[in-house]
Structures are given as C-alpha cells and as structure tokens.
Design a protein around this motif. Structure first.
Motif, mmCIF file in Angstrom:
data_model
loop_
_atom_site.group_PDB
_atom_site.id
_atom_site.type_symbol
_atom_site.label_atom_id
_atom_site.label_comp_id
_atom_site.label_asym_id
_atom_site.label_seq_id
_atom_site.Cartn_x
_atom_site.Cartn_y
_atom_site.Cartn_z
ATOM 1 N N GLY B 15 38.368 33.803 -11.374
ATOM 2 C CA GLY B 15 37.824 34.838 -12.241
ATOM 3 C C GLY B 15 37.484 36.091 -11.453
ATOM 4 O O GLY B 15 37.073 36.010 -10.295
ATOM 5 N N PHE B 16 37.675 37.241 -12.098
ATOM 6 C CA PHE B 16 37.351 38.533 -11.470
ATOM 7 C C PHE B 16 35.932 38.893 -11.912
ATOM 8 O O PHE B 16 35.704 39.233 -13.065
ATOM 9 C CB PHE B 16 38.356 39.578 -11.959
ATOM 10 N N ARG B 17 34.975 38.777 -11.000
ATOM 11 C CA ARG B 17 33.574 38.959 -11.349
ATOM 12 C C ARG B 17 32.989 40.157 -10.596
ATOM 13 O O ARG B 17 33.367 40.453 -9.467
ATOM 14 C CB ARG B 17 32.778 37.696 -11.027
ATOM 15 N N VAL B 243 51.390 24.052 -13.863
ATOM 16 C CA VAL B 243 50.839 24.993 -14.844
ATOM 17 C C VAL B 243 49.774 25.859 -14.163
ATOM 18 O O VAL B 243 49.077 25.411 -13.253
ATOM 19 C CB VAL B 243 50.246 24.225 -16.053
ATOM 20 N N SER B 244 49.705 27.108 -14.608
ATOM 21 C CA SER B 244 48.717 28.044 -14.049
ATOM 22 C C SER B 244 47.324 27.431 -14.103
ATOM 23 O O SER B 244 46.916 26.889 -15.134
ATOM 24 C CB SER B 244 48.697 29.342 -14.859
ATOM 25 N N THR B 245 46.608 27.547 -13.005
ATOM 26 C CA THR B 245 45.281 26.926 -12.895
ATOM 27 C C THR B 245 44.270 27.958 -12.429
ATOM 28 O O THR B 245 44.575 28.779 -11.551
ATOM 29 C CB THR B 245 45.327 25.748 -11.898
ATOM 30 N N LEU B 246 43.089 27.914 -13.034
ATOM 31 C CA LEU B 246 42.069 28.896 -12.692
ATOM 32 C C LEU B 246 40.730 28.234 -12.405
ATOM 33 O O LEU B 246 40.283 27.377 -13.157
ATOM 34 C CB LEU B 246 41.877 29.906 -13.839
ATOM 35 N N ILE B 247 40.109 28.672 -11.305
ATOM 36 C CA ILE B 247 38.765 28.221 -10.943
ATOM 37 C C ILE B 247 37.753 29.168 -11.584
ATOM 38 O O ILE B 247 37.779 30.369 -11.332
ATOM 39 C CB ILE B 247 38.556 28.247 -9.412
ATOM 40 N N GLU B 248 36.870 28.624 -12.417
ATOM 41 C CA GLU B 248 35.791 29.436 -13.004
ATOM 42 C C GLU B 248 34.511 29.210 -12.205
ATOM 43 O O GLU B 248 34.089 28.065 -12.011
ATOM 44 C CB GLU B 248 35.531 29.011 -14.451
ATOM 45 N N TRP B 249 33.923 30.295 -11.760
ATOM 46 C CA TRP B 249 32.645 30.208 -11.039
ATOM 47 C C TRP B 249 31.884 31.478 -11.390
ATOM 48 O O TRP B 249 32.224 32.555 -10.910
ATOM 49 C CB TRP B 249 32.887 30.104 -9.520
ATOM 50 N N ASP B 250 30.875 31.348 -12.250
ATOM 51 C CA ASP B 250 30.237 32.539 -12.818
ATOM 52 C C ASP B 250 28.787 32.735 -12.388
ATOM 53 O O ASP B 250 28.322 33.864 -12.277
ATOM 54 C CB ASP B 250 30.276 32.459 -14.349
ATOM 55 N N ASP B 251 28.074 31.639 -12.203
ATOM 56 C CA ASP B 251 26.667 31.745 -11.843
ATOM 57 C C ASP B 251 26.506 31.244 -10.404
ATOM 58 O O ASP B 251 27.314 30.450 -9.928
ATOM 59 C CB ASP B 251 25.829 30.885 -12.803
ATOM 60 N N GLN B 252 25.455 31.707 -9.727
ATOM 61 C CA GLN B 252 25.304 31.377 -8.305
ATOM 62 C C GLN B 252 26.623 31.672 -7.589
ATOM 63 O O GLN B 252 27.133 30.848 -6.805
ATOM 64 C CB GLN B 252 24.944 29.900 -8.113
ATOM 65 N N LEU B 253 27.178 32.853 -7.885
ATOM 66 C CA LEU B 253 28.519 33.194 -7.414
ATOM 67 C C LEU B 253 28.550 33.242 -5.881
ATOM 68 O O LEU B 253 27.761 33.950 -5.263
ATOM 69 C CB LEU B 253 28.928 34.548 -7.998
ATOM 70 N N PRO B 254 29.467 32.523 -5.262
ATOM 71 C CA PRO B 254 29.542 32.539 -3.799
ATOM 72 C C PRO B 254 30.378 33.718 -3.304
ATOM 73 O O PRO B 254 30.845 34.548 -4.096
ATOM 74 C CB PRO B 254 30.243 31.216 -3.493
ATOM 75 N N GLN B 260 38.185 31.440 -2.446
ATOM 76 C CA GLN B 260 39.539 31.206 -1.910
ATOM 77 C C GLN B 260 39.680 29.765 -1.405
ATOM 78 O O GLN B 260 40.745 29.156 -1.556
ATOM 79 C CB GLN B 260 39.844 32.195 -0.788
ATOM 80 N N GLU B 261 38.610 29.233 -0.824
ATOM 81 C CA GLU B 261 38.653 27.834 -0.363
ATOM 82 C C GLU B 261 38.839 26.879 -1.546
ATOM 83 O O GLU B 261 39.611 25.926 -1.470
ATOM 84 C CB GLU B 261 37.355 27.476 0.377
ATOM 85 N N GLU B 262 38.097 27.149 -2.623
ATOM 86 C CA GLU B 262 38.205 26.296 -3.814
ATOM 87 C C GLU B 262 39.616 26.388 -4.414
ATOM 88 O O GLU B 262 40.184 25.386 -4.853
ATOM 89 C CB GLU B 262 37.142 26.711 -4.832
ATOM 90 N N ALA B 263 40.157 27.609 -4.424
ATOM 91 C CA ALA B 263 41.521 27.797 -4.936
ATOM 92 C C ALA B 263 42.528 27.079 -4.034
ATOM 93 O O ALA B 263 43.509 26.486 -4.526
ATOM 94 C CB ALA B 263 41.842 29.284 -5.031
ATOM 95 N N ALA B 264 42.293 27.114 -2.736
ATOM 96 C CA ALA B 264 43.210 26.437 -1.801
ATOM 97 C C ALA B 264 43.186 24.922 -2.028
ATOM 98 O O ALA B 264 44.226 24.247 -1.944
ATOM 99 C CB ALA B 264 42.815 26.758 -0.357
ATOM 100 N N LEU B 265 42.000 24.396 -2.335
ATOM 101 C CA LEU B 265 41.902 22.965 -2.625
ATOM 102 C C LEU B 265 42.680 22.628 -3.896
ATOM 103 O O LEU B 265 43.410 21.627 -3.948
ATOM 104 C CB LEU B 265 40.426 22.569 -2.769
ATOM 105 N N ALA B 266 42.552 23.471 -4.898
ATOM 106 C CA ALA B 266 43.307 23.258 -6.146
ATOM 107 C C ALA B 266 44.810 23.300 -5.867
ATOM 108 O O ALA B 266 45.580 22.479 -6.394
ATOM 109 C CB ALA B 266 42.934 24.324 -7.180
ATOM 110 N N ARG B 267 45.200 24.231 -5.036
ATOM 111 C CA ARG B 267 46.639 24.372 -4.710
ATOM 112 C C ARG B 267 47.150 23.104 -4.011
ATOM 113 O O ARG B 267 48.229 22.600 -4.324
ATOM 114 C CB ARG B 267 46.835 25.614 -3.833
ATOM 115 N N ARG B 268 46.345 22.581 -3.089
ATOM 116 C CA ARG B 268 46.762 21.383 -2.355
ATOM 117 C C ARG B 268 46.825 20.171 -3.282
ATOM 118 O O ARG B 268 47.806 19.410 -3.276
ATOM 119 C CB ARG B 268 45.792 21.120 -1.198
ATOM 120 N N LEU B 269 45.802 20.016 -4.124
ATOM 121 C CA LEU B 269 45.767 18.852 -5.020
ATOM 122 C C LEU B 269 46.864 18.950 -6.084
ATOM 123 O O LEU B 269 47.437 17.938 -6.499
ATOM 124 C CB LEU B 269 44.384 18.741 -5.680
#
Lengths: 246, 275
Positions: B15-17, B243-254, B260-269
């Motif tokens: 997400g673009f926050r 299929v296109s996959t998106l990580i949502e992280w809205d509160d306590q935003l890191p 990018q680390e979370e997205a990389a994990l999704a890509r690997r899995l």
C-alpha cells in the motif's frame, strides 16, 4: 429482514439506539449484542482519529473539554459523506450557534480552511502583465480553489501558527484580522491582509470584475487605496491567491 | 505476465501510505506495484494528487475503494470520482468490499457485513454491474473480515461470494487474512472458504496482520502477516496459480524497508507454492 435493518444497525453503532443482538446470530464466544458492540467501539475510535486530524487547532485550544464538544456535534451531525475528510464540515458554525467561545469557533473555521485548502485544486495563475487585461475586462479572475478568506475577530491564526511550529500556544487576543488561507506547493500558509486588499479579494471571490474589486478596495480604504492597489494586486499574483477564471 | 480475468499479474506490491510518499516517489525503491486507498485520492488537488501522479509515472497503481457500499445505496458522486481516479491511473482493475458502509444519510466508515440472503445477492449483483459498466474496466470485490453474522443468512459467505461474482461477472480480491479472521471469529474452516472461491476470478490477493483480542480477532493491519495466514496463502497460490499479491500495513506503519522485507517474503513463498 425488515427493510429498515441497515438504519437500525447504523443507529446502534453510532449510539443513537441501545445495542441489541436481535438481528445477529452470535458465536461460540460472543453474544449478538457483543458482536455489534465491536462495531460501535470501532466507530468511535475511527471517528475520533479522523476528527482530530481535521481540527487540530481547535482541540489544542479547547483542551480536554474539546472531546465532549466534538461528540456532541457528531451525535447531532453524524458523517453523511463518503469522505472522512468531510467529517468536520459545519463544525465551526455549530460551535458558533451553540455558545462556544468565539475563538473556538474561529479556530475551527481556520482548521477547516487549512484542511480543505490542502486538497483543493490548482487553477491557472495569471502572469503579472495579465492584470492589465483583467482591468479592461478581457480577462476574468477568480480565487484559487484552495484559497479561503476569513474575517476573524480573534487572533487564532497567530496562535495556530506558533502552535503548529511547536511553540507554546500564545494567548488569543481580540481584534479585526482579515486573513487569506492559501497553499504554496503542498504546504498551507496564511497572510493577514489590509482592509482594501481583503475587500478586493472578496469581490473576486464573489465573481466580480477587477474594476469592481478596485472600487471595493477604494471604498474600504479611501485614503490609502490609490497608493496601495498595485502592490496588493501584485501580491495576489505572487502568492498565487487568484487564478484566471475557468 | 499471465492474464487472469483480463488483468495482469503485477507481482508483489504494498500500500502507498502517507508517511512513505516522499521516500517512494523520490527514491524509487524496488517494488512491483502499489495499491492506493481510492477515497484518499478522490480529491481535487494538493499533496495527494501530486504524489499519486509521480507514483504512477514509476509504478503500476491500483485503486482500492472502501466507500462504494455495494450492499447499500448507490452514490453517484462517489462512483463518478472513482471513475475519474481509475482513468487518471489507467488502472488495470479497481476493487472494493463486499459490505455496506452505512445508510444514504449516515456513513459509519466501516466495512459492515451483509446478511447472506438471495435478496441481498441480487442487490449486490446489480450494484456491481453498474459499477463495472461505469468504470469501463475490470472490477473486483473483496471479502471483508467480520465480527458478526446474521440470523437471516441462508448460505455461508463463500457461497454468497461465488454466486455474486459469477452473476455480476466480476473479479475477486481474495483477502486471505480476512478469511482467517472471520473463520476464527465464526468457527468455520478457512480451507472450506478458500477452496470454494472461483479460482479463475481471483485477480488479486490481500495479506495483512491482525490483532488477537480476548474473545475475537480484529483486522487491524498493524503488524506482519502471521504464520497461519502465510500457510493459507501458499495453499491458495498452489490452487489458483500466480496472482497479484499485496501486503496491507496501515497502522503502526513500519519503515518502507520493512515493508520491502514483507513483500520479499511473499515473493519467496509465492514462488515456492508455484514450484
């Protein structure tokens, strides 16, 4: 289901009706009433966060008492627009009509001008040399959509400026303060205007001609306007307060 | 890129926050694509559109709405602004939720669950058709997390969702975390739900973190994806493909680097599940 079930559910969530589990199935761990209570709790958390973002100046000025006032407003005027950014629409007028101190309603009005200006469109700013065309009537001017003119009776704009920069909030004083709230790039600014300049911009805001604006400026400051007109209009262009009317 | 319901597989996005606006458009960090909350950009100008235009110049961007209220009343202004935004982005698809958000007069700004009845399915189908026709581009509906169910429901959520998307001829934004949260809250098997979703209609997957309360799970988007949801994600990918996959992280935003680390994990899995 009763066709009014959505309205009943919304009323429960916003606290306008007592919570009831009649519509809901419940779960192994929650009764129907406990289920709808989760949404009611989230409603208050979400709205408070959104409202606080819209009226930071008011809340800083009102202190702890501000929260009860905000909820009284929201109970009377629940959000009706799809954008949470419109949640504080009408708050300043509501404060003024409900006996709030004038500096509170004026601070809320200033907050609203800042927040709406932040998301306003950008019109085409005229070049300085085009002002002559505007005087002859061949070019119409309008206020930039992100500009708001405020005739204030308290110095809330000075208080908000110092506070937003992290300073201690200075006392609000009474007086006449003619303010234009506007945007430069992506940051909101305000400027205190002389009466003639404010009158001229007011005419532009109402769709009047530049000739009408000059007349209004002279009427507001008969002694000084003639010597100040050029500087006023140059500053309108330089600050980006006016646009070529679309 | 693989075509699925006429939309591309964009890869893994986030997400673009607001806290990341400047860092992303100025630094151009590695990311396959971005999703934006549509309503935050359905404005006339200012900072949001400044950053949005710069983002779009560098990445694919998909608008994700929270205000269509498909189970509620039609709002012409909202839909017109959503179309303007989708056109501005030349969005490959647009999405919103299977829910209602209030009445015509009062918006509670939450994703309220629907009773799963024939009448409600008919209503949502008509709303989705109108939305998709107006937008003139693919539209996907997302399963929301929920904390209540209705006595009036006559079918489970997954049957309702499948019925609606088939009859409305639209896509599915499958939120795996929402399925897990609702499964824990309502006591159904998440596998049953995920296996019933029409595979050929899934255009996007959402992943997010949630909070564990004393008696229920709350969809808070305030932390990393939990292990159980990662496992469900791999199962879904294995079943339906890339299929296109998106990580949502809205509160306590890191930091963006953490995203990018979370997205990389999704890509690997995802790659593991596809292997």
């Amino acid at each position: 289901m009763n066709p009014t079930w959505q309205a009943e559910m919304v009323a429960m969530i916003r606290g306008a009706k007592p919570l009831s589990g009649d519509l809901f199935a419940g779960s192994a761990t929650l009764t129907g009433e406990e289920q709808i209570a989760i949404y009611a709790e989230q409603y208050r958390l979400r709205l408070w966060d959104a409202f606080a973002e819209e009226v930071p100046g008011y809340l800083a000025l009102a202190g702890d008492a501000g929260e009860a006032v905000v909820w009284a407003f929201l109970d009377a005027h629940p959000p009706g627009h799809w954008s949470l950014g419109r949640i504080a629409d009408g708050f300043a007028d509501w404060l003024a009509s409900h006996g709030a101190p004038v500096e509170h309603s004026e601070m809320a009005r200033l907050d609203h001008a800042v927040m709406s200006g932040f998301l306003g469109a950008d019109g085409q700013t005229p070049r300085p040399e085009q002002l002559a065309d505007a005087l002859t009537g061949s070019l119409r001017l309008a206020l930039q959509p992100h500009v708001q003119l405020l005739a204030l009776t308290t110095s809330v704009q000075r208080t908000r400026s110092v506070w937003s920069l992290g300073g201690a909030q200075p006392a609000v004083v009474a007086g006449t303060f003619l303010v234009a709230v506007y945007r430069v790039d992506r940051a909101m600014r305000h400027v205190e205007l002389e009466p003639g300049a404010f009158a001229a911009l007011g005419v532009v805001a109402r769709g009047g001609t530049l000739a009408d604006a000059v007349t209004a400026a002279v009427a507001a400051e008969p002694e000084r306007a003639a010597g100040r007109l050029s500087a006023w209009f140059a500053s309108f262009v330089e600050r980006g307060l006016v646009q070529i009317a679309p | 890129m693989v075509s699925r319901f006429h939309v591309p597989d964009l890869g893994i996005g986030v997400g673009f926050r607001r806290p990341h606006f400047a860092e992303v458009v100025e630094g151009r960090p590695a990311m396959d694509w971005f999703e934006v909350i549509a309503e935050n950009f359905m404005v006339d100008g200012g900072s949001p559109l400044y950053f949005l235009d710069r983002l779009r110049a560098q990445y694919p961007v998909v608008p994700h709405g929270v205000g269509l209220s498909l189970g509620g009343a039609h709002d012409a202004d909202h839909l017109a602004r959503l179309k303007r935004l989708a056109d501005r982005l030349d969005a490959p698809w647009v999405s919103d939720h299977l829910c209602f958000t209030g009445t015509a007069d009062v918006r509670v700004h939450d994703l309220l669950p629907l009773p799963y009845t024939r009448a409600m399915a008919d209503h949502v189908v008509e709303r989705v058709k109108r939305v998709q026709d107006t937008l003139g581009r693919p539209f996907a509906i997302e399963n929301a997390s929920s904390y209540l169910t209705y006595k009036a429901s006559v079918m489970p959520e997954w049957e309702f969702l499948a019925d609606v998307v088939e009859r409305a001829d639209c896509g599915v934004l499958l939120d795996v975390n929402n399925v897990y949260v609702s499964a824990m809250n309502h006591g159904f098997d998440a596998h049953t739900y995920l296996d019933a979703v029409p595979a050929d209609r899934v255009v996007q997957i959402h992943l997010a973190g949630h909070s564990v309360k004393a008696k229920y799970r709350l969809d808070t988007h305030d932390g990393p994806v939990c292990d159980e949801v990662w496992a469900l994600y791999q199962r879904v990918i294995h079943r339906i493909g890339s299929v296109s996959t998106l990580i949502e992280w809205d509160d306590q935003l890191p930091s963006f680097a953490r995203l990018q680390e979370e997205a990389a994990l999704a890509r690997r899995l995802r790659a593991e599940a596809l292997a």
